[in-house]
Scaffold this motif. Structure first.
Motif, PDB file in Angstrom:
ATOM      1  N   ALA A 320       0.809  -1.220   0.000  1.00 30.77           N
ATOM      2  CA  ALA A 320       0.000   0.000   0.000  1.00 30.77           C
ATOM      3  C   ALA A 320       0.844   1.273   0.000  1.00 30.77           C
ATOM      4  O   ALA A 320       0.565   2.212  -0.738  1.00 30.77           O
ATOM      5  CB  ALA A 320      -0.946  -0.017   1.198  1.00 30.77           C
ATOM      6  N   GLY A 321       1.863   1.341   0.815  1.00 34.55           N
ATOM      7  CA  GLY A 321       2.646   2.563   0.913  1.00 34.55           C
ATOM      8  C   GLY A 321       3.487   2.861  -0.309  1.00 34.55           C
ATOM      9  O   GLY A 321       3.989   3.982  -0.455  1.00 34.55           O
ATOM     10  N   ASN A 322       3.636   1.887  -1.189  1.00 32.26           N
ATOM     11  CA  ASN A 322       4.468   2.073  -2.385  1.00 32.26           C
ATOM     12  C   ASN A 322       3.654   2.217  -3.668  1.00 32.26           C
ATOM     13  O   ASN A 322       4.226   2.278  -4.753  1.00 32.26           O
ATOM     14  CB  ASN A 322       5.423   0.877  -2.538  1.00 32.26           C
ATOM     15  CG  ASN A 322       6.420   0.784  -1.400  1.00 32.26           C
ATOM     16  OD1 ASN A 322       6.818   1.793  -0.840  1.00 32.26           O
ATOM     17  ND2 ASN A 322       6.797  -0.433  -1.049  1.00 32.26           N
ATOM     18  N   GLN A 323       2.344   2.255  -3.572  1.00 30.04           N
ATOM     19  CA  GLN A 323       1.505   2.279  -4.761  1.00 30.04           C
ATOM     20  C   GLN A 323       1.390   3.673  -5.370  1.00 30.04           C
ATOM     21  O   GLN A 323       1.500   4.683  -4.665  1.00 30.04           O
ATOM     22  CB  GLN A 323       0.111   1.754  -4.420  1.00 30.04           C
ATOM     23  CG  GLN A 323       0.092   0.289  -4.055  1.00 30.04           C
ATOM     24  CD  GLN A 323      -1.283  -0.195  -3.631  1.00 30.04           C
ATOM     25  OE1 GLN A 323      -2.166   0.612  -3.332  1.00 30.04           O
ATOM     26  NE2 GLN A 323      -1.474  -1.504  -3.593  1.00 30.04           N
ATOM     27  N   LEU A 324       1.166   3.723  -6.671  1.00 30.98           N
ATOM     28  CA  LEU A 324       0.914   4.971  -7.388  1.00 30.98           C
ATOM     29  C   LEU A 324      -0.604   5.170  -7.411  1.00 30.98           C
ATOM     30  O   LEU A 324      -1.312   4.656  -8.269  1.00 30.98           O
ATOM     31  CB  LEU A 324       1.484   4.888  -8.805  1.00 30.98           C
ATOM     32  CG  LEU A 324       2.979   4.546  -8.891  1.00 30.98           C
ATOM     33  CD1 LEU A 324       3.426   4.470 -10.345  1.00 30.98           C
ATOM     34  CD2 LEU A 324       3.820   5.558  -8.110  1.00 30.98           C
ATOM     35  N   ILE A 325      -1.090   5.922  -6.444  1.00 30.05           N
ATOM     36  CA  ILE A 325      -2.521   5.998  -6.168  1.00 30.05           C
ATOM     37  C   ILE A 325      -3.214   6.961  -7.130  1.00 30.05           C
ATOM     38  O   ILE A 325      -2.703   8.029  -7.457  1.00 30.05           O
ATOM     39  CB  ILE A 325      -2.749   6.461  -4.713  1.00 30.05           C
ATOM     40  CG1 ILE A 325      -2.137   5.445  -3.738  1.00 30.05           C
ATOM     41  CG2 ILE A 325      -4.232   6.629  -4.417  1.00 30.05           C
ATOM     42  CD1 ILE A 325      -2.164   5.907  -2.314  1.00 30.05           C
ATOM     43  N   VAL A 326      -4.417   6.552  -7.556  1.00 29.97           N
ATOM     44  CA  VAL A 326      -5.293   7.438  -8.316  1.00 29.97           C
ATOM     45  C   VAL A 326      -6.139   8.233  -7.327  1.00 29.97           C
ATOM     46  O   VAL A 326      -6.806   7.657  -6.464  1.00 29.97           O
ATOM     47  CB  VAL A 326      -6.216   6.636  -9.252  1.00 29.97           C
ATOM     48  CG1 VAL A 326      -7.190   7.568  -9.959  1.00 29.97           C
ATOM     49  CG2 VAL A 326      -5.394   5.858 -10.264  1.00 29.97           C
ATOM     50  N   ALA A 327      -6.107   9.537  -7.429  1.00 31.16           N
ATOM     51  CA  ALA A 327      -6.902  10.408  -6.562  1.00 31.16           C
ATOM     52  C   ALA A 327      -7.649  11.421  -7.412  1.00 31.16           C
ATOM     53  O   ALA A 327      -7.161  11.851  -8.464  1.00 31.16           O
ATOM     54  CB  ALA A 327      -6.022  11.122  -5.543  1.00 31.16           C
ATOM     55  N   ASP A 328      -8.822  11.812  -6.943  1.00 33.53           N
ATOM     56  CA  ASP A 328      -9.599  12.823  -7.657  1.00 33.53           C
ATOM     57  C   ASP A 328      -9.108  14.239  -7.361  1.00 33.53           C
ATOM     58  O   ASP A 328      -9.312  15.144  -8.172  1.00 33.53           O
ATOM     59  CB  ASP A 328     -11.078  12.715  -7.274  1.00 33.53           C
ATOM     60  CG  ASP A 328     -11.733  11.489  -7.873  1.00 33.53           C
ATOM     61  OD1 ASP A 328     -11.370  11.105  -8.995  1.00 33.53           O
ATOM     62  OD2 ASP A 328     -12.607  10.898  -7.203  1.00 33.53           O
ATOM     63  N   TYR A 329      -8.461  14.409  -6.195  1.00 29.08           N
ATOM     64  CA  TYR A 329      -7.993  15.741  -5.796  1.00 29.08           C
ATOM     65  C   TYR A 329      -6.649  15.633  -5.098  1.00 29.08           C
ATOM     66  O   TYR A 329      -6.346  14.631  -4.444  1.00 29.08           O
ATOM     67  CB  TYR A 329      -8.994  16.426  -4.851  1.00 29.08           C
ATOM     68  CG  TYR A 329     -10.281  16.817  -5.525  1.00 29.08           C
ATOM     69  CD1 TYR A 329     -10.423  18.072  -6.127  1.00 29.08           C
ATOM     70  CD2 TYR A 329     -11.351  15.939  -5.580  1.00 29.08           C
ATOM     71  CE1 TYR A 329     -11.603  18.426  -6.758  1.00 29.08           C
ATOM     72  CE2 TYR A 329     -12.535  16.288  -6.217  1.00 29.08           C
ATOM     73  CZ  TYR A 329     -12.648  17.538  -6.799  1.00 29.08           C
ATOM     74  OH  TYR A 329     -13.810  17.881  -7.433  1.00 29.08           O
ATOM     75  N   GLY A 330      -5.857  16.682  -5.257  1.00 24.07           N
ATOM     76  CA  GLY A 330      -4.621  16.832  -4.515  1.00 24.07           C
ATOM     77  C   GLY A 330      -4.655  18.119  -3.715  1.00 24.07           C
ATOM     78  O   GLY A 330      -5.246  19.119  -4.154  1.00 24.07           O
ATOM     79  N   VAL A 331      -4.054  18.105  -2.523  1.00 28.63           N
ATOM     80  CA  VAL A 331      -4.021  19.278  -1.649  1.00 28.63           C
ATOM     81  C   VAL A 331      -2.574  19.686  -1.442  1.00 28.63           C
ATOM     82  O   VAL A 331      -1.730  18.859  -1.082  1.00 28.63           O
ATOM     83  CB  VAL A 331      -4.692  18.990  -0.290  1.00 28.63           C
ATOM     84  CG1 VAL A 331      -4.634  20.213   0.606  1.00 28.63           C
ATOM     85  CG2 VAL A 331      -6.132  18.543  -0.502  1.00 28.63           C
TER      86      VAL A 331
END
Length: 458
Positions: A320-331
């Motif tokens: 989990a900590g190494n994944q390239l995550i898809v997110a709808d928003y970045g802060v």
């Protein structure tokens, strides 16, 4: 002799009269009417009337056996996988003064092993490095559909009214909207095959990911409770030449911004639009069809079929900590919120070589503009930039149907992902070792898998 014969006939007549009089004194007992099953032709083949009612019922289902092989990443994985699935469909319809009253549900039970574990978004070609062995310890259950339709109203778990090409062809999945979820919809019909629908859809209940999270490089950020479900609207036409649809969705998210330099929450509105056309091609062969579709999303990447993580081959990982995550928003570090955007195009073609032999060729191309960086993409001495993946999926199969309802097919799927910036490659255990520890950089990678399927629909 005549006297004897007259006496015998007279005696018989007397007995008959007495017996008839006694029978008339007994209570009458009639046989109960027999309820025969009647064929119901109003809604197509396979329907019958439920005895004693005017409701037409069809019971059907599916049994599927699958076997897949592909590239594995680590000694802990199997290079193959198997799957068995059983499906039950129940469809009940009744004609009323307000239109057809329909109830439908579809229930599935599945047992999978090996290569089916660790897949990304249903794409059997992508098995994340570090995925452990899957030995099929249990049976997965899924209420795929369960809805009521009464006139223009659809309520329950149904296919999203945003979706058009919902992985109609092939064994694997593309970057396309394909979700069954809880909804409440109203459909107006205008004649000549035209219809319009407005639907309130709970994205948290979907079979496909419709909500992705929010990431921040410095603090904990999360999507909070939503104020209303997604609002979906679509305009559709179905005619002899095929179908076409234009659809849109508006989605709301409340984002908490919690970090060393900020502490606040903010409402964000995302949207997605999609247009598609399905063309029947009987001039080539009976049953031939072509799908073409394009979609764009802002702050709602799930409507493009994106969710979880992105990447192929050594770009991905099960850790989990190494994944390239898809997110709808970045802060950002200052609490500024930026939405991720993306687009996709889809094409799918089905051709019948003979009435029993067909080929399906399909693919998608998609690009994302993320607007955020991830801790997992960090490379020592390199300033991180948004990875903005570009992905291509191509697949083709050959399916033989020797008898009606039976498919025997082989399919190959190829996936390639290119990143805007190289990342440290995941090793067999799913870790991303730095260059000094024997690691390497990967900017583009691909994956391939093959699947054999035997399926019976009834």
């Amino acid at each position: 002799m005549k006297l004897v014969k007259s006496l015998l006939l007279g005696s018989a007549a007397g007995f008959a009269a007495v017996a008839g009089a006694q029978a008339a004194d007994l209570p009458s007992r009639k046989a109960a009417p027999v309820e025969y099953v009647r064929v119901c032709s109003a809604y197509g083949a396979g329907f019958f009337y439920i005895p004693g009612t005017e409701t037409c019922l069809r019971v059907g289902g599916r049994v599927r056996a699958e076997y897949t092989v592909g590239t594995r990443y680590g000694e802990g994985q199997d290079a193959y996988g198997t799957r068995s699935r059983g499906r039950l469909n129940v469809d009940a319809r009744t004609a009323t003064a307000y239109g057809t009253l329909r109830t439908f549900f579809r229930y599935e039970l599945t047992v999978s092993s090996g290569f089916y574990s660790g897949t990304t978004n249903g794409n059997q070609g992508i098995i994340a490095p570090g995925t452990g062995r899957n030995v099929a310890s249990g049976t997965a259950s899924n209420l795929d559909l369960a809805f009521v339709q009464f006139g223009p109203i659809t309520a329950g778990r149904a296919q999203s009214f945003f979706d058009f090409y919902a992985n109609d062809f092939g064994f694997s999945t593309l970057r396309t909207a394909d979700a069954r979820l809880n909804l409440l919809a109203y459909t107006a019909t205008f004649g000549s095959g035209f219809s319009a629908t407005v639907s309130l859809e709970d994205r948290n209940t979907g079979t496909g990911t419709r909500e992705n999270g929010v990431v921040s490089p410095l603090g904990a950020s999360a999507v909070l409770g939503q104020d209303f479900p997604d609002v979906v609207a679509s305009l559709r036409v179905d005619q002899g030449w095929g179908s076409a649809q234009l659809s849109g969705a508006i989605t709301q998210r409340n984002i908490s911004n919690t970090g060393p330099l900020f502490n606040a929450s903010k409402d964000e509105m995302g949207f997605a639009i999609q247009g598609g056309v399905k063309i029947n091609l009987p001039m080539l062969a009976a049953g031939d069809q072509l799908f073409l579709q394009a979609a764009y999303a802002d702050g709602a990447l799930g409507y493009l079929g994106w969710g979880g993580q992105f990447g192929a081959g050594r770009q991905t990982t099960s850790v989990a900590g190494n994944q390239l995550i898809v997110a709808d928003y970045g802060v950002s570090a200052f609490g500024n919120t930026k939405s991720a955007t993306g687009w996709s195009i889809v094409a799918a073609f089905r051709h019948f070589w003979t009435p029993q032999l067909r080929t399906e060729i399909y693919g998608s191309y998609s690009e994302l503009s993320l607007g955020y960086t991830l801790a997992s993409q960090a490379v020592p001495g390199v300033v991180s930039r948004p990875l903005d993946p570009k992905e291509m999926i191509l697949a083709g199969n050959l399916i033989w149907s020797p008898v009606s309802g039976l498919d025997i097919g082989l399919e190959v799927v190829y996936t390639r992902t290119e990143l805007k910036q190289a990342v440290l490659a995941a090793n067999n255990a799913g870790a991303r070792p730095v260059l000094a520890a024997g690691g390497r950089l990967v900017k583009s990678d691909d994956a391939v898998a093959a699947r054999f399927r035997i399926q019976r629909d009834f």
